[in-house]
Design an enzyme around this catalytic site. Structure first.
Site, mmCIF file in Angstrom:
data_model
loop_
_atom_site.group_PDB
_atom_site.id
_atom_site.type_symbol
_atom_site.label_atom_id
_atom_site.label_comp_id
_atom_site.label_asym_id
_atom_site.label_seq_id
_atom_site.Cartn_x
_atom_site.Cartn_y
_atom_site.Cartn_z
ATOM 1 N N ARG A 1 -7.773 3.130 1.432
ATOM 2 C CA ARG A 1 -7.946 3.403 3.004
ATOM 3 C C ARG A 1 -8.839 4.317 3.538
ATOM 4 O O ARG A 1 -8.849 4.564 4.967
ATOM 5 C CB ARG A 1 -6.238 3.873 3.302
ATOM 6 C CG ARG A 1 -5.535 2.752 3.641
ATOM 7 C CD ARG A 1 -3.913 3.463 4.240
ATOM 8 N NE ARG A 1 -3.173 2.794 4.875
ATOM 9 C CZ ARG A 1 -2.202 2.031 4.525
ATOM 10 N NH1 ARG A 1 -1.999 1.629 3.348
ATOM 11 N NH2 ARG A 1 -1.223 1.651 5.615
ATOM 12 N N ARG B 1 11.450 -0.647 8.862
ATOM 13 C CA ARG B 1 10.742 0.745 8.295
ATOM 14 C C ARG B 1 10.852 1.802 9.276
ATOM 15 O O ARG B 1 10.404 1.443 10.342
ATOM 16 C CB ARG B 1 9.157 0.385 7.836
ATOM 17 C CG ARG B 1 9.139 -0.340 6.480
ATOM 18 C CD ARG B 1 7.790 -1.027 6.182
ATOM 19 N NE ARG B 1 6.643 -0.072 6.561
ATOM 20 C CZ ARG B 1 5.587 -0.389 6.206
ATOM 21 N NH1 ARG B 1 5.243 -1.516 5.707
ATOM 22 N NH2 ARG B 1 4.592 0.592 6.534
ATOM 23 N N LYS C 1 -0.772 -8.562 5.018
ATOM 24 C CA LYS C 1 -1.170 -8.438 3.742
ATOM 25 C C LYS C 1 0.233 -8.888 2.600
ATOM 26 O O LYS C 1 0.204 -9.358 1.546
ATOM 27 C CB LYS C 1 -1.517 -7.084 3.378
ATOM 28 C CG LYS C 1 -2.770 -6.749 4.151
ATOM 29 C CD LYS C 1 -3.139 -5.292 4.194
ATOM 30 C CE LYS C 1 -2.455 -4.284 4.730
ATOM 31 N NZ LYS C 1 -2.027 -4.205 5.969
ATOM 32 N N ARG D 1 9.362 -6.543 12.482
ATOM 33 C CA ARG D 1 9.385 -6.686 11.199
ATOM 34 C C ARG D 1 10.572 -6.079 10.512
ATOM 35 O O ARG D 1 11.130 -5.162 10.863
ATOM 36 C CB ARG D 1 8.247 -6.011 10.453
ATOM 37 C CG ARG D 1 8.401 -6.147 8.769
ATOM 38 C CD ARG D 1 6.922 -5.637 8.151
ATOM 39 N NE ARG D 1 6.369 -4.468 8.733
ATOM 40 C CZ ARG D 1 5.173 -4.209 7.829
ATOM 41 N NH1 ARG D 1 4.349 -4.901 7.279
ATOM 42 N NH2 ARG D 1 4.844 -2.880 8.287
ATOM 43 N N ARG E 1 -1.357 4.620 13.260
ATOM 44 C CA ARG E 1 -1.890 3.812 12.223
ATOM 45 C C ARG E 1 -2.960 3.124 12.438
ATOM 46 O O ARG E 1 -3.918 3.145 11.636
ATOM 47 C CB ARG E 1 -0.637 2.935 11.527
ATOM 48 C CG ARG E 1 0.533 3.985 10.935
ATOM 49 C CD ARG E 1 1.871 3.214 11.036
ATOM 50 N NE ARG E 1 1.932 1.970 10.114
ATOM 51 C CZ ARG E 1 2.889 1.140 9.980
ATOM 52 N NH1 ARG E 1 3.669 0.947 10.956
ATOM 53 N NH2 ARG E 1 2.682 0.175 8.980
HETATM 54 P P1 ADP Z 1 1.062 -5.974 6.502
HETATM 55 O O1 ADP Z 1 1.734 -6.328 4.906
HETATM 56 O O2 ADP Z 1 -0.187 -6.336 6.534
HETATM 57 O O3 ADP Z 1 1.368 -4.888 6.985
HETATM 58 P P2 ADP Z 1 3.294 -8.197 6.904
HETATM 59 O O4 ADP Z 1 2.716 -9.313 6.025
HETATM 60 O O5 ADP Z 1 4.235 -7.535 6.357
HETATM 61 O O6 ADP Z 1 1.920 -7.258 7.218
HETATM 62 O O7 ADP Z 1 3.164 -8.699 8.299
HETATM 63 C C1 ADP Z 1 3.734 -8.041 9.436
HETATM 64 C C2 ADP Z 1 4.906 -8.916 10.167
HETATM 65 O O8 ADP Z 1 4.244 -10.083 11.060
HETATM 66 C C3 ADP Z 1 6.166 -9.482 9.377
HETATM 67 O O9 ADP Z 1 7.121 -9.446 10.034
HETATM 68 C C4 ADP Z 1 5.341 -10.961 9.057
HETATM 69 O O10 ADP Z 1 6.508 -11.806 8.938
HETATM 70 C C5 ADP Z 1 4.671 -11.263 10.415
HETATM 71 N N1 ADP Z 1 3.375 -11.936 10.344
HETATM 72 C C6 ADP Z 1 2.755 -12.016 9.259
HETATM 73 N N2 ADP Z 1 1.794 -12.822 9.299
HETATM 74 C C7 ADP Z 1 1.858 -13.484 10.587
HETATM 75 C C8 ADP Z 1 1.400 -14.523 11.360
HETATM 76 N N3 ADP Z 1 0.217 -15.270 10.945
HETATM 77 N N4 ADP Z 1 1.720 -14.831 12.422
HETATM 78 C C9 ADP Z 1 3.073 -14.090 12.866
HETATM 79 N N5 ADP Z 1 3.661 -13.351 12.308
HETATM 80 C C10 ADP Z 1 2.996 -12.920 11.002
HETATM 81 P P1 AMP Z 2 1.714 0.460 4.194
HETATM 82 O O1 AMP Z 2 3.011 -0.157 3.661
HETATM 83 O O2 AMP Z 2 0.630 0.031 3.514
HETATM 84 O O3 AMP Z 2 1.786 0.164 5.534
HETATM 85 O O4 AMP Z 2 1.740 2.017 3.996
HETATM 86 C C1 AMP Z 2 2.714 2.853 4.437
HETATM 87 C C2 AMP Z 2 2.459 4.224 4.725
HETATM 88 O O5 AMP Z 2 2.116 4.962 3.414
HETATM 89 C C3 AMP Z 2 0.914 4.387 5.503
HETATM 90 O O6 AMP Z 2 1.144 4.584 6.517
HETATM 91 C C4 AMP Z 2 0.663 5.610 4.847
HETATM 92 O O7 AMP Z 2 1.337 6.898 5.313
HETATM 93 C C5 AMP Z 2 1.063 5.588 3.200
HETATM 94 N N1 AMP Z 2 -0.190 5.171 2.456
HETATM 95 C C6 AMP Z 2 -0.306 3.908 1.968
HETATM 96 N N2 AMP Z 2 -1.199 3.650 1.243
HETATM 97 C C7 AMP Z 2 -1.981 4.688 1.557
HETATM 98 C C8 AMP Z 2 -3.467 4.917 1.107
HETATM 99 N N3 AMP Z 2 -4.092 4.284 0.435
HETATM 100 N N4 AMP Z 2 -3.800 6.278 1.559
HETATM 101 C C9 AMP Z 2 -3.031 7.142 2.513
HETATM 102 N N5 AMP Z 2 -1.784 6.940 2.743
HETATM 103 C C10 AMP Z 2 -1.204 5.709 2.439
#
Ligand code: ADP
Ligand code: AMP
Length: 315
Positions: A177, A261, A102, A216, A272
């Site tokens: 969520r 993170r 995302k 990441r 999660r």
């Molecule tokens: P989200 O925001 O959904 O939690 P991210 O976009 O931050 O996920 O992606 C999570 C990790 O995976 C990041 O380190 C990113 O660089 C990597 N990543 C994202 N898409 C892909 C993909 N298609 N293949 C391999 N690694 C990916």
């Molecule tokens: P994310 O960056 O989307 O992975 O969110 C990080 C953390 O923030 C999650 O694991 C939750 O603890 C909290 N969080 C983010 N968005 C929400 C949501 N819509 N509802 C509840 N908790 C959230």
């Protein structure tokens, strides 16, 4: 309940992406850059509105200046307010488990459509960093990979979507969520005659997510996301064990240090993913009858995923 830091973070990705968009054209003048910056959020929509014929209204101006010529600028402003008043808002949900992509694809959608990506995770992290009341409440639960209360996140989104940059639409990342959040979102949108227009589900099997999450690294200020294997920063160097040297993990654009993170651990990921499957996935069923849910295979290279995202976004 609104916090300034929340707004700043939420707008941050837009600002940085507009900058990227603008710097890609070296021929633009400083004043045209200002105009383009001001108009960036409306560009995509307004261009559609008055079409190619009107864009070339003054055939004597250069290609680089054309989109920001003062006549065009006036037309854009006129059309953007028309859009804001009469056209439906483009309200997208980027859906998927942690690590689905995302944060990787959201900024590209922002750039494409000129609407901001609103990440509740980013907003909450900013609140934690600023140690606001909300931040203090959310900190422990976030670190453990739990969900912050519906009241808090719904309140954050309710305030954020009233901001000026959301008037043509917005992209939700990490929200809703829970079914309760989805219903609260529907209600707040219905109050102004709007509704969710598309849900793009990034589908990835759980087993690939641990490697993505544990590899990441992020740039805290911009939200830019890197991966030790799939998207390493240019500066990355490895030690003799093949592990990245932390001091060499720097943001490509600012050279500032990247961080991992606190919730990007295998242990927190279990929690999660459990809340994702138990509480978040049912939201797809909620929106499915409207024919707005589009699934993307996000278990492939980033270019392939992006191609499918584009397909999912088009009518
Ligand atoms: P989200 O925001 O959904 O939690 P991210 O976009 O931050 O996920 O992606 C999570 C990790 O995976 C990041 O380190 C990113 O660089 C990597 N990543 C994202 N898409 C892909 C993909 N298609 N293949 C391999 N690694 C990916
Ligand atoms: P994310 O960056 O989307 O992975 O969110 C990080 C953390 O923030 C999650 O694991 C939750 O603890 C909290 N969080 C983010 N968005 C929400 C949501 N819509 N509802 C509840 N908790 C959230």
């Amino acid at each position: 309940m609104l916090f300034t830091s929340t707004i700043r973070v939420a707008s941050r990705r837009v600002a940085s992406n507009s900058r990227r968009l603008l710097s890609s054209s070296a021929t633009k003048t400083a004043s045209s850059q200002d105009a383009a910056r001001k108009l960036a959020p409306y560009f995509a929509a307004a261009t559609v509105a008055f079409g190619a014929t009107q864009l070339s209204v003054n055939k004597n101006i250069s290609q680089a200046e054309k989109p920001v010529d003062s006549d065009c600028q006036a037309l854009l402003e006129q059309n953007s307010s028309k859009f804001a008043q009469y056209w439906p808002r483009n309200i997208l949900i980027l859906f998927g488990p942690p690590g689905a992509g995302k944060g990787t694809h959201g900024p590209k959608v922002e750039e494409l459509l000129g609407i901001p990506q609103l990440s509740t995770g980013d907003m909450l992290r900013a609140a934690v960093a600023a140690q606001t009341e909300v931040g203090k409440k959310a900190q422990a639960v976030m670190k453990a990979g739990g969900l912050v209360s519906d009241d808090i996140v719904v309140g954050i989104i309710r305030d954020r979507i009233k901001e000026e940059d959301c008037k043509l639409g917005f992209i939700l990342d990490g929200f809703p969520r829970t079914l309760a959040q989805a219903k609260a979102l529907d209600t707040m949108l219905a109050e102004e005659g709007a509704r969710v227009t598309k849900v793009v589900e990034l589908h990835v099997p759980d087993e690939v997510l641990e490697e993505r999450i544990c590899g990441r690294w992020i740039h805290k200020k911009s939200g830019r996301s890197y991966h030790v294997k799939y998207a390493p920063p240019k500066s990355m160097e490895k030690d003799s064990d093949g592990k990245p040297k932390p001091e060499t993990m720097l943001d490509d654009e600012t050279n500032e240090p990247l961080i991992q993170r606190p919730d990007d651990t295998a242990t927190a990921l279990v929690k999660r993913l459990s809340s994702y499957h138990g509480e978040t996935v049912p939201i797809l069923e909620h929106y499915n009858p409207n024919g707005i849910v589009k699934q993307v295979n996000a278990n492939q290279g980033m270019t392939g995923v992006w191609k499918e995202v584009l397909g999912a976004l088009s009518r």
